[in-house]
Design a protein around this motif. Structure first.
Motif, PDB file in Angstrom:
ATOM      1  N   LYS A 179       0.770  -1.167  -0.024  1.00  0.00           N
ATOM      2  CA  LYS A 179       0.035   0.056  -0.048  1.00  0.00           C
ATOM      3  C   LYS A 179       0.855   1.166   0.135  1.00  0.00           C
ATOM      4  CE  LYS A 179      -4.095  -2.226   2.246  1.00  0.00           C
ATOM      5  NZ  LYS A 179      -4.703  -2.389   3.446  1.00  0.00           N
ATOM      6  N   GLY A 180       2.213   1.262   0.608  1.00  0.00           N
ATOM      7  CA  GLY A 180       3.088   2.430   0.689  1.00  0.00           C
ATOM      8  C   GLY A 180       3.682   2.406  -0.541  1.00  0.00           C
ATOM      9  N   GLY A 181       3.750   1.449  -1.525  1.00  0.00           N
ATOM     10  CA  GLY A 181       4.562   1.482  -2.772  1.00  0.00           C
ATOM     11  C   GLY A 181       5.491   0.663  -3.318  1.00  0.00           C
ATOM     12  N   VAL A 182       5.707  -0.658  -2.279  1.00  0.00           N
ATOM     13  CA  VAL A 182       6.653  -1.577  -2.524  1.00  0.00           C
ATOM     14  C   VAL A 182       6.250  -2.219  -3.962  1.00  0.00           C
ATOM     15  CG1 VAL A 182       7.194  -3.843  -1.992  1.00  0.00           C
ATOM     16  CG2 VAL A 182       7.798  -2.189  -0.533  1.00  0.00           C
ATOM     17  N   THR A 183       7.452  -2.321  -4.593  1.00  0.00           N
ATOM     18  CA  THR A 183       7.111  -2.912  -5.961  1.00  0.00           C
ATOM     19  C   THR A 183       7.664  -4.322  -6.142  1.00  0.00           C
ATOM     20  OG1 THR A 183       9.406  -1.973  -6.690  1.00  0.00           O
ATOM     21  CG2 THR A 183       7.685  -0.604  -6.999  1.00  0.00           C
ATOM     22  N   MET A 184       8.145  -4.897  -5.294  1.00  0.00           N
ATOM     23  CA  MET A 184       8.760  -6.509  -5.254  1.00  0.00           C
ATOM     24  C   MET A 184       9.077  -6.795  -3.875  1.00  0.00           C
ATOM     25  SD  MET A 184      11.385  -6.830  -8.496  1.00  0.00           S
ATOM     26  CE  MET A 184      12.058  -8.439  -8.877  1.00  0.00           C
ATOM     27  N   VAL A 185       8.638  -8.083  -3.820  1.00  0.00           N
ATOM     28  CA  VAL A 185       8.742  -8.478  -2.456  1.00  0.00           C
ATOM     29  C   VAL A 185       9.647  -9.986  -2.532  1.00  0.00           C
ATOM     30  CG1 VAL A 185       7.733  -9.572  -0.526  1.00  0.00           C
ATOM     31  CG2 VAL A 185       6.534  -7.712  -1.556  1.00  0.00           C
ATOM     32  N   GLN A 186      10.669 -10.092  -1.730  1.00  0.00           N
ATOM     33  CA  GLN A 186      11.403 -11.126  -1.493  1.00  0.00           C
ATOM     34  C   GLN A 186      11.248 -11.962  -0.506  1.00  0.00           C
ATOM     35  OE1 GLN A 186      15.984 -12.360  -0.966  1.00  0.00           O
ATOM     36  NE2 GLN A 186      15.853 -11.112  -2.526  1.00  0.00           N
ATOM     37  N   LEU A 187      10.811 -12.999  -0.593  1.00  0.00           N
ATOM     38  CA  LEU A 187      10.522 -14.024   0.849  1.00  0.00           C
ATOM     39  C   LEU A 187      12.024 -14.490   1.376  1.00  0.00           C
ATOM     40  CD1 LEU A 187       8.700 -15.105   3.051  1.00  0.00           C
ATOM     41  CD2 LEU A 187       8.136 -16.892   1.652  1.00  0.00           C
ATOM     42  N   ARG A 188      12.488 -14.091   2.340  1.00  0.00           N
ATOM     43  CA  ARG A 188      13.767 -14.601   2.971  1.00  0.00           C
ATOM     44  C   ARG A 188      13.262 -15.331   4.313  1.00  0.00           C
ATOM     45  NH1 ARG A 188      19.047 -11.067   3.083  1.00  0.00           N
ATOM     46  NH2 ARG A 188      17.962 -10.157   4.793  1.00  0.00           N
ATOM     47  N   GLU A 189      13.641 -16.679   4.360  1.00  0.00           N
ATOM     48  CA  GLU A 189      13.527 -17.305   5.562  1.00  0.00           C
ATOM     49  C   GLU A 189      14.768 -18.269   5.634  1.00  0.00           C
ATOM     50  OE1 GLU A 189      11.217 -17.425   7.677  1.00  0.00           O
ATOM     51  OE2 GLU A 189      10.018 -15.854   6.875  1.00  0.00           O
ATOM     52  N   THR A 190      15.523 -18.203   6.702  1.00  0.00           N
ATOM     53  CA  THR A 190      16.829 -18.812   6.647  1.00  0.00           C
ATOM     54  C   THR A 190      16.735 -19.767   7.915  1.00  0.00           C
ATOM     55  OG1 THR A 190      17.428 -17.139   8.392  1.00  0.00           O
ATOM     56  CG2 THR A 190      18.342 -16.651   6.197  1.00  0.00           C
ATOM     57  N   SER A 191      15.524 -20.048   8.789  1.00  0.00           N
ATOM     58  CA  SER A 191      15.933 -20.848   9.785  1.00  0.00           C
ATOM     59  C   SER A 191      14.551 -21.731   9.990  1.00  0.00           C
ATOM     60  CB  SER A 191      16.247 -20.296  11.283  1.00  0.00           C
ATOM     61  OG  SER A 191      15.347 -19.224  11.430  1.00  0.00           O
ATOM     62  N   CYS A 192      13.387 -21.513   9.246  1.00  0.00           N
ATOM     63  CA  CYS A 192      12.087 -21.988   9.789  1.00  0.00           C
ATOM     64  C   CYS A 192      12.138 -23.542   8.801  1.00  0.00           C
ATOM     65  CB  CYS A 192      10.881 -21.335   9.204  1.00  0.00           C
ATOM     66  SG  CYS A 192      10.845 -21.231   7.466  1.00  0.00           S
ATOM     67  N   SER A 193      11.051 -24.261   9.075  1.00  0.00           N
ATOM     68  CA  SER A 193      11.131 -25.511   8.394  1.00  0.00           C
ATOM     69  C   SER A 193      10.770 -25.340   6.890  1.00  0.00           C
ATOM     70  CB  SER A 193      10.256 -26.462   8.983  1.00  0.00           C
ATOM     71  OG  SER A 193       8.666 -26.147   8.760  1.00  0.00           O
ATOM     72  N   THR A 194      11.132 -26.461   6.049  1.00  0.00           N
ATOM     73  CA  THR A 194      10.654 -26.269   4.708  1.00  0.00           C
ATOM     74  C   THR A 194       9.013 -26.180   4.523  1.00  0.00           C
ATOM     75  OG1 THR A 194      12.573 -27.593   3.753  1.00  0.00           O
ATOM     76  CG2 THR A 194      10.564 -27.594   2.343  1.00  0.00           C
ATOM     77  N   LEU A 195       8.621 -26.769   5.389  1.00  0.00           N
ATOM     78  CA  LEU A 195       7.010 -26.778   5.324  1.00  0.00           C
ATOM     79  C   LEU A 195       6.632 -25.392   5.719  1.00  0.00           C
ATOM     80  CD1 LEU A 195       4.311 -28.377   4.937  1.00  0.00           C
ATOM     81  CD2 LEU A 195       4.333 -28.689   7.364  1.00  0.00           C
ATOM     82  N   GLU A 196       7.052 -24.744   6.644  1.00  0.00           N
ATOM     83  CA  GLU A 196       6.623 -23.366   6.910  1.00  0.00           C
ATOM     84  C   GLU A 196       7.105 -22.631   5.950  1.00  0.00           C
ATOM     85  OE1 GLU A 196       8.189 -22.108  10.949  1.00  0.00           O
ATOM     86  OE2 GLU A 196       6.850 -20.398  10.891  1.00  0.00           O
ATOM     87  N   PHE A 197       8.095 -22.419   5.478  1.00  0.00           N
ATOM     88  CA  PHE A 197       8.641 -21.704   4.305  1.00  0.00           C
ATOM     89  C   PHE A 197       7.691 -21.725   2.997  1.00  0.00           C
ATOM     90  CE2 PHE A 197      12.927 -20.624   2.161  1.00  0.00           C
ATOM     91  CZ  PHE A 197      12.157 -19.143   1.548  1.00  0.00           C
ATOM     92  N   TYR A 198       7.338 -23.175   2.757  1.00  0.00           N
ATOM     93  CA  TYR A 198       6.284 -23.221   1.632  1.00  0.00           C
ATOM     94  C   TYR A 198       4.916 -22.663   1.954  1.00  0.00           C
ATOM     95  CZ  TYR A 198       2.758 -25.888  -0.969  1.00  0.00           C
ATOM     96  OH  TYR A 198       1.723 -26.345  -1.661  1.00  0.00           O
ATOM     97  N   GLN A 199       4.545 -22.627   3.258  1.00  0.00           N
ATOM     98  CA  GLN A 199       3.101 -22.228   3.723  1.00  0.00           C
ATOM     99  C   GLN A 199       3.193 -20.780   3.385  1.00  0.00           C
ATOM    100  OE1 GLN A 199       2.813 -24.227   7.327  1.00  0.00           O
ATOM    101  NE2 GLN A 199       1.529 -26.054   6.306  1.00  0.00           N
ATOM    102  N   LEU A 200       4.272 -20.201   3.896  1.00  0.00           N
ATOM    103  CA  LEU A 200       4.292 -18.751   3.858  1.00  0.00           C
ATOM    104  C   LEU A 200       4.548 -18.256   2.298  1.00  0.00           C
ATOM    105  CD1 LEU A 200       7.181 -18.088   6.593  1.00  0.00           C
ATOM    106  CD2 LEU A 200       4.734 -17.061   6.721  1.00  0.00           C
ATOM    107  N   ALA A 201       5.261 -19.041   1.693  1.00  0.00           N
ATOM    108  CA  ALA A 201       5.189 -18.503   0.310  1.00  0.00           C
ATOM    109  C   ALA A 201       3.911 -18.322  -0.400  1.00  0.00           C
ATOM    110  CB  ALA A 201       6.206 -19.385  -0.335  1.00  0.00           C
ATOM    111  N   LYS A 202       3.173 -19.497  -0.006  1.00  0.00           N
ATOM    112  CA  LYS A 202       1.931 -19.900  -0.730  1.00  0.00           C
ATOM    113  C   LYS A 202       0.958 -18.601  -0.450  1.00  0.00           C
ATOM    114  CE  LYS A 202      -1.234 -23.780  -1.033  1.00  0.00           C
ATOM    115  NZ  LYS A 202      -1.681 -25.003  -0.537  1.00  0.00           N
ATOM    116  N   LYS A 203       0.968 -18.406   0.901  1.00  0.00           N
ATOM    117  CA  LYS A 203       0.200 -16.935   1.408  1.00  0.00           C
ATOM    118  C   LYS A 203       0.610 -15.604   0.779  1.00  0.00           C
ATOM    119  CE  LYS A 203      -0.632 -18.379   6.202  1.00  0.00           C
ATOM    120  NZ  LYS A 203      -0.276 -18.086   7.435  1.00  0.00           N
ATOM    121  N   LEU A 204       1.895 -15.656   0.629  1.00  0.00           N
ATOM    122  CA  LEU A 204       2.543 -14.350  -0.141  1.00  0.00           C
ATOM    123  C   LEU A 204       2.141 -14.365  -1.514  1.00  0.00           C
ATOM    124  CD1 LEU A 204       5.814 -13.258   1.435  1.00  0.00           C
ATOM    125  CD2 LEU A 204       3.668 -12.450   2.187  1.00  0.00           C
ATOM    126  N   LYS A 205       2.377 -15.694  -2.143  1.00  0.00           N
ATOM    127  CA  LYS A 205       1.865 -15.797  -3.616  1.00  0.00           C
ATOM    128  C   LYS A 205       0.577 -15.207  -3.752  1.00  0.00           C
ATOM    129  CE  LYS A 205       1.784 -17.380  -7.949  1.00  0.00           C
ATOM    130  NZ  LYS A 205       2.421 -16.852  -9.025  1.00  0.00           N
TER     131      LYS A 205
END
Lengths: 217, 217
Positions: A34-60
């Motif tokens: 809403k403020g004007g971000v033009t691109m988003v990178q999801l960076r996760e370095t310590s969570c499980s693969t399942l959690e990373f996947y679930q976050l990515a799916k939500k953000l997608k």
């Protein structure tokens, strides 16, 4: 047929849940857009693969609806799993050729460069942008190479055929200078995620990048 | 056309470089195969993606030449990058449907089950084997579910339509009992990697599994 999505590096949010003051990732991302971000990178370095996947799916889902590209940091499997718009790789991640082979020609691939030499070498690579990393020393990431500084950004932009985004220690205080040196955009972590008001913070940064003006104190 | 490789779960080595007494991974794997290991899973939990990829590539060459399947733990991107024979996923990794979609029908997918219920649910899934995890408490992995014990292995094997491999705390002292309860094989970490002579250790275990005999002290 698919084709590579157009993308705008000008204000690139790199997520960090630990710096988000306990607020949900979706809240930060939604406000940032809403403020004007033009691109988003999801960076996760310590969570499980399942959690990373679930976050990515939500953000997608969230980003697709707003027409903002989702880039996944490091994990090509997560990028493929959620059909993200692209992948960001560093020098210790998958080799770019492998990333390109796995993702195909229609996805965005960004590569962090840590030296002028790497920036120059990247001209030969089938990637879509480079991250100049880090521009300044930063508490967010401690395993980084020596910072480029503003003159380093200028040198990289002079040598690179790719659009570039600076990352590391970027705030409203120095954002305009990075653009002035030739970068296409700025990537920020805490300047938005840790801001009391992420939307306002993004708005301020977007305005600086767009108008190349220094913040008035 | 590809097709799913045949595989033999009887003696399944899961790698752990930290338990290898400073010896290179390739040495452990090569000796283990000479001793009779029938399958190898590359498990890396803390190295960079680049290092994981490079290790996987080396093992792929080594194992392909010896006709032993290479399974990658957790990381579908690494499995795809090196064209491994399969992927092993746990309950906190990619959902099995996603793993199957990314890898295609011709790759081996193994799933760790931590409860009898998960073993029973796995009958509905398009996977190729289950890992019964853990059979016994183990110092190798501390974030595990409560151990199944031998009666738990028996119950899982009775309910599962998939071939199964026990993992966790398995040694020459208890290997035969696990096979006697119905498992197709045993998966071992330290019993081979930490052995003074990994080839001899593998040979002993292979013999026990094959002949279902207890070790003579």
């Amino acid at each position: 047929m698919n084709q590579k999505p157009s993308f705008d590096l000008s204000l690139y949010l790199v997520t960090d849940r630990e710096l988000s003051l306990g607020r949900p990732l979706e809240f930060i991302v939604e406000e940032a857009i809403k403020g004007g971000v033009t691109m988003v990178q999801l960076r996760e370095t310590s969570c499980s693969t399942l959690e990373f996947y679930q976050l990515a799916k939500k953000l997608k889902a969230l980003l697709q609806a707003r027409n903002v590209p989702l880039i996944i940091n490091n994990r090509a499997d997560i990028a493929l799993a959620v059909d993200a718009d692209g992948l960001h790789i560093g020098q210790s991640d998958l080799p770019w050729q492998v990333a390109r082979r796995l993702l195909g020609p229609d996805k965005i691939i960004g590569l962090s460069v840590e030296t002028l030499r790497q920036a120059s070498d990247a001209n030969e690579l089938d990637i879509d942008y480079i991250g100049i990393s880090p521009v300044f020393a930063t508490p967010t990431k401690t395993d980084t190479a020596p910072p480029f500084g503003l003159e380093g950004v200028k040198a990289v932009c002079a040598v690179s055929r790719h659009p570039s985004v600076g990352i590391g220690g970027i705030s409203s205080q120095n954002a305009a200078q990075i653009i002035a040196k030739g970068a296409s955009g700025i990537a920020v972590v805490s300047a938005i995620s840790a801001a009391e008001n992420p939307r306002q913070a993004a708005k301020l940064l977007a305005n600086i990048v767009k108008n190349k003006v220094y913040e008035m104190e």
